[in-house]
Design an enzyme around this catalytic site. Sequence first.
Site, short mmCIF file in Angstrom:
data_model
loop_
_atom_site.label_atom_id
_atom_site.label_comp_id
_atom_site.label_asym_id
_atom_site.label_seq_id
_atom_site.Cartn_x
_atom_site.Cartn_y
_atom_site.Cartn_z
N HIS A 146 0.48 -1.57 0.07
CA HIS A 146 0.24 -0.05 0.26
C HIS A 146 1.20 1.48 0.07
CE1 HIS A 146 -3.80 2.54 1.79
NE2 HIS A 146 -2.35 3.66 2.11
N GLU A 147 1.79 1.57 1.06
CA GLU A 147 2.96 2.60 1.11
C GLU A 147 3.92 3.12 -0.36
OE1 GLU A 147 2.33 4.19 2.74
OE2 GLU A 147 0.61 3.38 4.28
N HIS A 150 1.62 4.37 -2.74
CA HIS A 150 1.93 5.82 -2.69
C HIS A 150 2.88 6.56 -3.45
CE1 HIS A 150 -2.13 6.17 -0.07
NE2 HIS A 150 -1.23 5.41 0.44
N GLU A 197 -6.23 6.83 -1.08
CA GLU A 197 -6.22 5.70 0.12
C GLU A 197 -6.98 3.99 -0.50
OE1 GLU A 197 -4.80 5.32 2.78
OE2 GLU A 197 -4.14 7.03 2.16
#
Length: 379
Positions: A146-147, A150, A197
């Site tokens: 997930h990060e 980003h 997100e």
Amino acid sequence: MSESNGPNDDRVSTEKLPGRTRTRFPDISSRAYEHPADRSALVALRKLTGFDTVFKSLSGLLPERSLRLLFLSDSVRVSDEQFAHLNAMLRDACYILDLEKVPSMYVTMDPQPNAMCIGMDAPIIVVTTGLVELLDEEEMRAVIGHEVGHALSGHSVYRTILLFLTNLALRVAWIPLGNLAVLAIITALREWFRKSELSADRAGLLVGQDLQASMRGLMKIAGGNHLHEMNVDAFLKQADEYEAAGDLRDSVLKILNVLPRSHPFTTVRAAELRRWAGTREYQRLMDGHYPRRTEDKDASVSDAFRDSASHYADTVKKSKDPLMGLIRDITNGAGDVGGKLRDRFTGGGTSQATAERPSGSATDSDLPDDDEQPESPLP
């Protein structure tokens, strides 16, 4: 797999990748997994000449240097010597998403489960001890993916700006108009970031490639480390109930509740991710059919905005939320807008009840005249 670049190289090393084989996505563009609203904003921003230069020139005004020094001095940097299992997951995530330069990653002492990716010149990933202790290996792999998502999308730049503007809003709170202007920008950034997100959740699924692990991780963030007391299907039903519950007043309250948040609600995130995992778009991506990073410069802004508009139109069409239902009625040219607005606010169904009245029931002509009506018991 490529060979290791050496212990001191910050490029992706494959010498400590996990045993389970996962699909890799060479040259994948972040457009492949970005939420339509997130993607349209990013495509437009990337088309602006000098965009990166302008924003990076603000780095002197932003607290980025201070944050880097803070984490370096008061947190634990992930490496082969410290939190080695997290370092292996980080390199694995970068390898799968083909992110050439591995971001720095820190573990900071905080019982609150959280993770973030910030930075303008070079992204850094921070995870809290509360998160590390809460999640198992596969759940943590999805979070790190997930990060990294980003970082690949460039979200860290905007998050850093959001942090700066939030601090600025506090400083100029005594200036009414100045504070309102900054708050308006913050509100818009938060709305965009909530969509980003959802994009990063998709990136986490692409890295972990285990939907159940992603679901468990979100469920734990909501309810803690009590898997034996929780159920994924029941958790996802909460999202359906949240969307459909109540009347128009509840729809307004939902908006007010989410406005100050940088993240969507956890049940909503889980439902959105499961929905995306069941689409043909996701399956084609897993089969190797996805936009390439080398094609980003040719991405069409109009196409991106058209996709975003189509997504929102489809959301309104399929949504069970009372406010979305009212918007559908107005869009479709509902005759009795006032009556429908009243029913949506009160949860009533006067129009529907009238339409479904049995043939043997009294009609308006069967009722007594006004002067014959019984007196109302209400004051």
